[in-house]
Design a protein around this motif. Structure first.
Motif, PDB file in Angstrom:
ATOM      1  N   ALA A 197       0.830  -1.216   0.000  1.00  0.00           N
ATOM      2  CA  ALA A 197       0.000   0.000   0.000  1.00  0.00           C
ATOM      3  C   ALA A 197       0.858   1.257   0.000  1.00  0.00           C
ATOM      4  O   ALA A 197       0.575   2.228  -0.712  1.00  0.00           O
ATOM      5  N   ILE A 198       1.926   1.249   0.803  1.00  0.00           N
ATOM      6  CA  ILE A 198       2.803   2.424   0.865  1.00  0.00           C
ATOM      7  C   ILE A 198       3.509   2.615  -0.477  1.00  0.00           C
ATOM      8  O   ILE A 198       3.615   3.740  -0.990  1.00  0.00           O
ATOM      9  N   GLY A 199       3.997   1.520  -1.060  1.00  0.00           N
ATOM     10  CA  GLY A 199       4.678   1.606  -2.344  1.00  0.00           C
ATOM     11  C   GLY A 199       3.784   2.160  -3.431  1.00  0.00           C
ATOM     12  O   GLY A 199       4.182   3.043  -4.202  1.00  0.00           O
ATOM     13  N   PHE A 228       9.183  10.334   4.826  1.00  0.00           N
ATOM     14  CA  PHE A 228       8.330  11.337   5.475  1.00  0.00           C
ATOM     15  C   PHE A 228       7.086  10.695   6.078  1.00  0.00           C
ATOM     16  O   PHE A 228       6.747  10.931   7.251  1.00  0.00           O
ATOM     17  N   ILE A 229       6.399   9.860   5.289  1.00  0.00           N
ATOM     18  CA  ILE A 229       5.157   9.227   5.758  1.00  0.00           C
ATOM     19  C   ILE A 229       5.438   8.308   6.936  1.00  0.00           C
ATOM     20  O   ILE A 229       4.688   8.304   7.927  1.00  0.00           O
ATOM     21  N   SER A 230       6.510   7.542   6.871  1.00  0.00           N
ATOM     22  CA  SER A 230       6.860   6.630   7.965  1.00  0.00           C
ATOM     23  C   SER A 230       7.189   7.395   9.241  1.00  0.00           C
ATOM     24  O   SER A 230       6.845   6.960  10.347  1.00  0.00           O
ATOM     25  N   THR A 231       7.836   8.541   9.104  1.00  0.00           N
ATOM     26  CA  THR A 231       8.201   9.352  10.271  1.00  0.00           C
ATOM     27  C   THR A 231       6.957   9.913  10.954  1.00  0.00           C
ATOM     28  O   THR A 231       6.818   9.820  12.184  1.00  0.00           O
ATOM     29  N   VAL A 232       6.053  10.477  10.166  1.00  0.00           N
ATOM     30  CA  VAL A 232       4.823  11.048  10.736  1.00  0.00           C
ATOM     31  C   VAL A 232       3.951   9.935  11.333  1.00  0.00           C
ATOM     32  O   VAL A 232       3.363  10.102  12.404  1.00  0.00           O
ATOM     33  N   ILE A 436      10.503   0.511  16.389  1.00  0.00           N
ATOM     34  CA  ILE A 436      11.151  -0.582  15.664  1.00  0.00           C
ATOM     35  C   ILE A 436      10.358  -0.928  14.401  1.00  0.00           C
ATOM     36  O   ILE A 436      10.931  -1.051  13.304  1.00  0.00           O
ATOM     37  N   TRP A 437       9.047  -1.059  14.556  1.00  0.00           N
ATOM     38  CA  TRP A 437       8.232  -1.428  13.398  1.00  0.00           C
ATOM     39  C   TRP A 437       8.184  -0.311  12.360  1.00  0.00           C
ATOM     40  O   TRP A 437       8.165  -0.581  11.159  1.00  0.00           O
ATOM     41  N   SER A 438       8.177   0.919  12.789  1.00  0.00           N
ATOM     42  CA  SER A 438       8.199   2.039  11.836  1.00  0.00           C
ATOM     43  C   SER A 438       9.458   1.989  10.976  1.00  0.00           C
ATOM     44  O   SER A 438       9.397   2.194   9.757  1.00  0.00           O
ATOM     45  N   VAL A 439      10.590   1.690  11.599  1.00  0.00           N
ATOM     46  CA  VAL A 439      11.870   1.652  10.880  1.00  0.00           C
ATOM     47  C   VAL A 439      11.908   0.485   9.894  1.00  0.00           C
ATOM     48  O   VAL A 439      12.272   0.649   8.713  1.00  0.00           O
TER      49      VAL A 439
END
Length: 496
Positions: A197-199, A228-232, A436-439
Motif C-alpha cells: 500500500a505504501i509503495g 516522510f510518511i513513515s516518520t509522521v 522498531i516497526w516504523s523503521v
C-alpha cells in the motif's frame, strides 16, 4: 541483548525475516523479481480459484452469523457501551481498511472495465464496469476484515485473551511453537500488505507531483515520501489511538467527503445517482455467480489474475491488522452490529465513490467522442481527471494531501497493531516496539519500490500483484481453521 531477543522472540524472528528479505532485494533485485514472478504463476495456476471460493464463503458465513442468535453476543460485558461513537468508529475502520486505494483506482479502474469488459453481458458497458469494480471493492473485501474483527474481538473482549492472532486458536492448539508460527506468518503477511500500500501510494503521490509540476521527480522523490510518511506515522502511533490515529482518521473522512461532494455536485448528479442505484441492484443480484466465476460470469484466468486474485490477496494481507484494529475499537458493540457495520456501511460508501468518479469519467469520454487512454496510467489518472473540473490545482493538491494522510493512517494503525502482536499481546504496546516497526516497515517499503523499478517493463503495481498472491496463500488456509474453531466455541457457549 540475548535475553531481550528471547523475551520478544516473535519480534526478533519477524524482524529478522523482513530484514533478510529486504537485504536480498537490495542486492539481488532482478533475481528477486524473477523468483517472485515464477512463484506467483504457480500459485495462480493451482490456487487462484481457491481465493474466489474463500471470499464468497466468508461473506456467507458472516451474514449467517450476524443474523443468527450468536449475533446478539456483545464484545465485552453485557453492560458495556461502545467505546467510540459511530462516526469515529466508521472513520477509523474505513481509513485503516481502504485508505489511499480509493484514490488510486477512482477513475482508472471503472474506465478500464468499461473499455475492456470482463465478460459479455446484457448490461451496458458503463453499468458492467461499475458492477465489477463494486465486486472487487465491496462485500468480499470487508468480509475478510470483518471475520478477523469478529474472531479477534471475541477473543479479546469476551475471553480476555491477549492481542494476537494465535489467541483465536489458543484453546484448541497447545503447541507454543505452532502458535508462534501463526503469529509470525500473520506479521509477515501484514507487513507485505502494508508495504504494498505504501509503495503504491507514494508512487501515485509522485505521479501527482510530476503532473502538477510537469516534470519527472524520479525514484528519489518516491523514497523521500516513504521516509516522510513513515516518520509522521511513527509519531502518530507513538501518540496512540485516541490522540494520533483517531484525529488523522477523522481528518481523512472529512477531506474525502469534501472531494466527493465537489465532484458529485459539479457533475451530472442525476446520472450518478441512477448509476449508483442500478449498479448496486445488479451487484446484489449477480454477486454469487460473479464470486464463483460461473459460466458467462467467468472473465478467464488471465483477467482474474491481473485483477480479482490480486485484490483478494491484497485484502487477505490487510485482514489481520485491519481486523485486529477494528476489534480493538469495537468494544461494547454486538457481533451483529460489528459485522453489519463493517460489511454494509463501508461498502455503500465505496460504491457511491466509484459511481461518482466512474460515471463522471464515462461522461467525459462520451463528450470527447474518442478515448485515447487518457486515464490508463493508474498513478496519474485521477489528476488528469481533475483537470476537467473547476479549481483543478486545488483538487490535485488536496488529493495529494489526502493520499499522504491516508497512508499515514494506514501505517500508524498497522504499526500499533504489529506492536501489540510483538509486545506480548499488550493493548497498549511499548513505544520502543512502535519505533522498531516504523523503521523496518520503511526499509521493506524501499526494497519493494526498488523491486518495482528493477526492469524497464515493470512497475510497483506489478511487483505488488505478484508478491501478494504468494504471501497471502498460507494465511488463506489459516482463515478456514480460525473460523471453524470460532464457530465451535460459539456452539459451546450456547450449550452452557
Amino acid at each position: 541483548m540475548l535475553k531481550h531477543i528471547k523475551k520478544y522472540s516473535i519480534l526478533s524472528i519477524s524482524v529478522g525475516i523482513i530484514f533478510t528479505c529486504s537485504l536480498i532485494v537490495f542486492f539481488a533485485t532482478e533475481a528477486s523479481y524473477s523468483v517472485i514472478e515464477n512463484a506467483s504463476l504457480w500459485v495462480r495456476n493451482y490456487f487462484g480459484y481457491f481465493y474466489l471460493y474463500l471470499g464468497f464463503g466468508c461473506v456467507l458465513a458472516l451474514l449467517l452469523i450476524a443474523f443468527s442468535k450468536y449475533g446478539k453476543i456483545k464484545l465485552g460485558k453485557s453492560s458495556s457501551k461502545p467505546e467510540y461513537s459511530l462516526w469515529s468508529w466508521i472513520a477509523m475502520l474505513y481509513s485503516a481498511g481502504m485508505g489511499s486505494g480509493i484514490l488510486l483506482r477512482a477513475v482508472q479502474e471503472p474506465v478500464f472495465m468499461q473499455q475492456h469488459p470482463p465478460y459479455a453481458s446484457a448490461l451496458s458497458p458503463n453499468i458492467l464496469a461499475l458492477e465489477f469494480t463494486f465486486y472487487q471493492w465491496g462485500l468480499t473485501a470487508w468480509a475478510f476484515y470483518g471475520l478477523f474483527a469478529m474472531v479477534v474481538g471475541y477473543a479479546l473482549h469476551v475471553k480476555k485473551k491477549k492481542v494476537r492472532i494465535s489467541a483465536t486458536i489458543d484453546d484448541h492448539i497447545k503447541s507454543d511453537y505452532l502458535k508462534k508460527g501463526v503469529d509470525v506468518i500473520t506479521i509477515i503477511t501484514t507487513v507485505f500488505g502494508l508495504i504494498a500500500a505504501i509503495g503504491l501510494g507514494t508512487t501515485q503521490i509522485s505521479g501527482g507531483l510530476n503532473h502538477i509540476s510537469d516534470s519527472d521527480l524520479g525514484l528519489a522523490t518516491t523514497i523521500g515520501l516513504c521516509v516522510f510518511i513513515s516518520t509522521v506515522a511513527c509519531y502518530s502511533a507513538w501518540q496512540g489511538v485516541n490522540k494520533g490515529i483517531k484525529i488523522f482518521s477523522k481528518l481523512n473522512i472529512i477531506v474525502t467527503l469534501a472531494i466527493l461532494m465537489f465532484v458529485f455536485t459539479t457533475s451530472d448528479m442525476g446520472a450518478i445517482l441512477l448509476s449508483f442505484a442500478k449498479t448496486t441492484f445488479y451487484y446484489i443480484i449477480d454477486f454469487a455467480p460473479m464470486s464463483l466465476a460461473i459460466g458467462s460470469y467467468n472473465p478467464g484466468l488471465e483477467f482474474l489474475t491481473d485483477w480479482t486474485f490480486y485484490y483478494w490477496a491484497f485484502w487477505l494481507a490487510w485482514a489481520p491488522f485491519t481486523g485486529i484494529f477494528i476489534a480493538r475499537i469495537s468494544k461494547g458493540r454486538t457481533i451483529r452490529q460489528l459485522l453489519l457495520g463493517v460489511l454494509i456501511i463501508p461498502s455503500l460508501g465505496t460504491f457511491f465513490w466509484f459511481s461518482v468518479f466512474g460515471t463522471s469519467a464515462f461522461l467525459l469520454i462520451e463528450e470527447w467522442g474518442v478515448y485515447s487512454n487518457q486515464f490508463s496510467n493508474v498513478f496519474a489518472s485521477i489528476f488528469i481527471f481533475f483537470e476537467h473540473y473547476p479549481y483543478a490545482t486545488v483538487l490535485n493538491i488536496t488529493s495529494i494531501f489526502l493520499l499522504i494522510s491516508f497512508l499515514i493512517t494506514s501505517v500508524d494503525s498497522a504499526v500499533f497493531v504489529l506492536s501489540m502482536f510483538t509486545d506480548k499481546g499488550s493493548k497498549n504496546p511499548s513505544k520502543t516496539h512502535r519505533v522498531i516497526w516504523s523503521v523496518f516497515i520503511l526499509l521493506a517499503t524501499i526494497a519493494l519500490i526498488l523491486l518495482g523499478n528493477s526492469k524497464a517493463n515493470i512497475n510497483v503495481l506489478e511487483a505488488v500483484q505478484r508478491l501478494l498472491i504468494i504471501t497471502s496463500l498460507p494465511f488463506s488456509f489459516f482463515i478456514i481453521i480460525m473460523l471453524s474453531y470460532f464457530i465451535k466455541d460459539l456452539r459451546k457457549i450456547k450449550k452452557k
